[in-house]
Design a protein around this motif. Structure first.
Motif, PDB file in Angstrom:
ATOM      1  N   PRO A 265      14.323  13.435   7.175  1.00 31.22           N
ATOM      2  CA  PRO A 265      15.557  12.667   7.354  1.00 31.22           C
ATOM      3  C   PRO A 265      15.284  11.273   7.925  1.00 31.22           C
ATOM      4  O   PRO A 265      14.360  11.088   8.724  1.00 31.22           O
ATOM      5  N   ALA A 266      16.112  10.321   7.535  1.00 34.44           N
ATOM      6  CA  ALA A 266      15.937   8.936   7.972  1.00 34.44           C
ATOM      7  C   ALA A 266      15.900   8.807   9.489  1.00 34.44           C
ATOM      8  O   ALA A 266      15.099   8.057  10.043  1.00 34.44           O
ATOM      9  N   GLU A 267      16.760   9.563  10.183  1.00 25.66           N
ATOM     10  CA  GLU A 267      16.824   9.429  11.634  1.00 25.66           C
ATOM     11  C   GLU A 267      15.544   9.913  12.313  1.00 25.66           C
ATOM     12  O   GLU A 267      15.216   9.455  13.415  1.00 25.66           O
ATOM     13  N   ARG A 268      14.816  10.810  11.663  1.00 24.90           N
ATOM     14  CA  ARG A 268      13.581  11.324  12.260  1.00 24.90           C
ATOM     15  C   ARG A 268      12.401  10.375  12.057  1.00 24.90           C
ATOM     16  O   ARG A 268      11.517  10.288  12.902  1.00 24.90           O
ATOM     17  N   ILE A 269      12.385   9.670  10.936  1.00 23.14           N
ATOM     18  CA  ILE A 269      11.253   8.779  10.687  1.00 23.14           C
ATOM     19  C   ILE A 269      11.490   7.356  11.190  1.00 23.14           C
ATOM     20  O   ILE A 269      10.547   6.595  11.354  1.00 23.14           O
ATOM     21  N   ARG A 270      12.734   7.014  11.467  1.00 28.65           N
ATOM     22  CA  ARG A 270      13.062   5.625  11.848  1.00 28.65           C
ATOM     23  C   ARG A 270      12.252   5.099  13.034  1.00 28.65           C
ATOM     24  O   ARG A 270      11.833   3.932  13.020  1.00 28.65           O
ATOM     25  N   PRO A 271      11.969   5.901  14.073  1.00 27.69           N
ATOM     26  CA  PRO A 271      11.186   5.372  15.198  1.00 27.69           C
ATOM     27  C   PRO A 271       9.774   4.940  14.809  1.00 27.69           C
ATOM     28  O   PRO A 271       9.142   4.168  15.547  1.00 27.69           O
TER      29      PRO A 271
ATOM     30  N   ASP B  90       6.069   8.401   3.703  1.00 26.59           N
ATOM     31  CA  ASP B  90       7.171   9.332   3.936  1.00 26.59           C
ATOM     32  C   ASP B  90       6.871  10.349   5.033  1.00 26.59           C
ATOM     33  O   ASP B  90       7.780  10.839   5.684  1.00 26.59           O
ATOM     34  N   SER B  91       5.605  10.673   5.242  1.00 29.38           N
ATOM     35  CA  SER B  91       5.249  11.719   6.207  1.00 29.38           C
ATOM     36  C   SER B  91       4.999  11.113   7.590  1.00 29.38           C
ATOM     37  O   SER B  91       4.678   9.935   7.724  1.00 29.38           O
TER      38      SER B  91
ATOM     39  N   LEU C  44       0.847  -1.193   0.000  1.00 33.98           N
ATOM     40  CA  LEU C  44       0.000   0.000   0.000  1.00 33.98           C
ATOM     41  C   LEU C  44       0.884   1.244   0.000  1.00 33.98           C
ATOM     42  O   LEU C  44       1.661   1.453   0.935  1.00 33.98           O
ATOM     43  N   PHE C  45       0.752   2.062  -1.025  1.00 36.32           N
ATOM     44  CA  PHE C  45       1.655   3.189  -1.230  1.00 36.32           C
ATOM     45  C   PHE C  45       0.944   4.533  -1.078  1.00 36.32           C
ATOM     46  O   PHE C  45      -0.103   4.767  -1.703  1.00 36.32           O
ATOM     47  N   ASP C  46       1.519   5.396  -0.268  1.00 38.13           N
ATOM     48  CA  ASP C  46       1.143   6.797  -0.322  1.00 38.13           C
ATOM     49  C   ASP C  46       1.593   7.331  -1.682  1.00 38.13           C
ATOM     50  O   ASP C  46       2.298   6.634  -2.424  1.00 38.13           O
ATOM     51  N   LEU C  47       1.214   8.544  -2.028  1.00 41.73           N
ATOM     52  CA  LEU C  47       1.507   9.066  -3.371  1.00 41.73           C
ATOM     53  C   LEU C  47       2.721  10.004  -3.383  1.00 41.73           C
ATOM     54  O   LEU C  47       3.784   9.656  -3.894  1.00 41.73           O
ATOM     55  N   ASP C  48       2.555  11.185  -2.814  1.00 43.20           N
ATOM     56  CA  ASP C  48       3.613  12.196  -2.876  1.00 43.20           C
ATOM     57  C   ASP C  48       4.757  11.847  -1.942  1.00 43.20           C
ATOM     58  O   ASP C  48       4.562  11.580  -0.755  1.00 43.20           O
ATOM     59  N   GLY C  49       5.961  11.818  -2.495  1.00 46.15           N
ATOM     60  CA  GLY C  49       7.124  11.450  -1.706  1.00 46.15           C
ATOM     61  C   GLY C  49       7.334   9.962  -1.599  1.00 46.15           C
ATOM     62  O   GLY C  49       8.327   9.510  -1.014  1.00 46.15           O
ATOM     63  N   VAL C  50       6.415   9.183  -2.157  1.00 52.30           N
ATOM     64  CA  VAL C  50       6.492   7.718  -2.087  1.00 52.30           C
ATOM     65  C   VAL C  50       6.469   7.110  -3.487  1.00 52.30           C
ATOM     66  O   VAL C  50       7.306   6.290  -3.842  1.00 52.30           O
TER      67      VAL C  50
ATOM     68  N   VAL D 145       5.535  -1.179   8.276  1.00 55.31           N
ATOM     69  CA  VAL D 145       5.705   0.163   7.721  1.00 55.31           C
ATOM     70  C   VAL D 145       7.128   0.353   7.195  1.00 55.31           C
ATOM     71  O   VAL D 145       8.108   0.154   7.922  1.00 55.31           O
ATOM     72  N   VAL D 146       7.214   0.721   5.927  1.00 52.15           N
ATOM     73  CA  VAL D 146       8.489   1.075   5.308  1.00 52.15           C
ATOM     74  C   VAL D 146       8.485   2.585   5.084  1.00 52.15           C
ATOM     75  O   VAL D 146       7.599   3.116   4.416  1.00 52.15           O
ATOM     76  N   GLY D 147       9.462   3.273   5.649  1.00 52.84           N
ATOM     77  CA  GLY D 147       9.535   4.722   5.508  1.00 52.84           C
ATOM     78  C   GLY D 147      10.512   5.138   4.439  1.00 52.84           C
ATOM     79  O   GLY D 147      11.627   4.605   4.359  1.00 52.84           O
ATOM     80  N   LEU D 148      10.093   6.060   3.606  1.00 56.65           N
ATOM     81  CA  LEU D 148      10.981   6.620   2.596  1.00 56.65           C
ATOM     82  C   LEU D 148      11.549   7.945   3.099  1.00 56.65           C
ATOM     83  O   LEU D 148      10.798   8.841   3.482  1.00 56.65           O
ATOM     84  N   ALA D 149      12.867   8.044   3.086  1.00 57.83           N
ATOM     85  CA  ALA D 149      13.541   9.255   3.565  1.00 57.83           C
ATOM     86  C   ALA D 149      13.640  10.274   2.432  1.00 57.83           C
ATOM     87  O   ALA D 149      14.725  10.769   2.114  1.00 57.83           O
ATOM     88  N   THR D 150      12.497  10.554   1.835  1.00 56.05           N
ATOM     89  CA  THR D 150      12.447  11.499   0.723  1.00 56.05           C
ATOM     90  C   THR D 150      11.985  12.885   1.172  1.00 56.05           C
ATOM     91  O   THR D 150      12.307  13.885   0.536  1.00 56.05           O
ATOM     92  N   THR D 151      11.224  12.928   2.246  1.00 53.66           N
ATOM     93  CA  THR D 151      10.647  14.181   2.731  1.00 53.66           C
ATOM     94  C   THR D 151      11.255  14.589   4.061  1.00 53.66           C
ATOM     95  O   THR D 151      11.507  15.769   4.296  1.00 53.66           O
TER      96      THR D 151
END
Length: 209
Positions: A189-195, A166-167, A10-16, A181-187
């Motif tokens: 930083p990776a360290e902020r979304i990793r948790p 991504d958000s 399942l994919f979000d659109l913008d940034g994903v 959940v797979v996070g894309l570090a496009t929007t």
């Protein structure tokens, strides 16, 4: 990534799917400087929020009368945007479908926005088994409603779904739905979304094989 355990992606659109977030930053930067000059950098604070959420928080009260103008500007802007796929996305989603994994877009964007997407990418609908937009669910991310509805449409349990987001609101939505959940570090930083993620990626290039 453990594809054998995935029955639906399942994919979000913008940034994903599309690398559009930098363009939205430009658009909202212009609006925020015009209507909220007292709050520099506001365009970065509202990243990942729906239009309704942005309006409720920043364009209510005396600025409510500006919502129609901003919406008109946004619709025009989205028609002219560059909808470039995130690196490796097309090959990755085709690989998923070859394996029989269901694929869906789950976005807070509306049908007007999607018509612009289809004009730029006539092949877009053929990449997915379902496309869910803001018209398809009652509650916006971070509520899990949208992702649960996608799982229900495919007849799969949440544990067999993988969410690509991504958000912060999107990541919280996928997690609240009980999905991987797979996070894309496009929007962000990776360290902020990793948790909020089970895995963080920059793009899809290394996911095939």
């Amino acid at each position: 990534m453990e594809k054998m355990k995935m029955k639906a992606a399942l994919f979000d659109l913008d940034g994903v799917v599309f690398n559009t977030e930098p363009q939205y930053t430009v658009f909202w930067g212009e609006q925020c400087r015009e209507f909220h000059p007292e709050h520099p950098g506001l365009e970065h604070e509202i990243k990942g929020q729906t239009l309704v959420q942005i309006y409720d928080a920043w364009f209510a009260g005396p600025l409510a009368e500006k919502q129609q103008l901003i919406t008109s500007r946004l619709n025009k802007f989205e028609k002219q945007m560059d909808y470039a796929y995130i690196a490796g996305f097309e090959d990755y989603i085709k690989d998923l479908r070859k394996q029989g994994i269901k694929t869906a877009v789950v976005t807070s964007s509306n049908q007007i926005k999607m018509e612009a997407v289809y004009q730029h990418h006539p092949e877009f609908k053929d990449l997915f088994d379902a496309i869910l937009t803001s018209e398809d669910f009652e509650r916006s991310k971070p509520d899990p409603d949208c992702y649960l509805k996608a799982a229900e449409r495919f007849g799969v349990i949440p544990e067999d779904c993988v969410v690509f987001e991504d958000s912060f609101n999107g990541l919280k939505s996928g997690r609240a739905a009980g999905m991987r959940v797979v996070g894309l570090a496009t929007t962000n930083p990776a360290e902020r979304i990793r948790p909020l993620c089970d895995e963080v990626i920059n793009d899809y290039i290394n996911l095939i094989g």
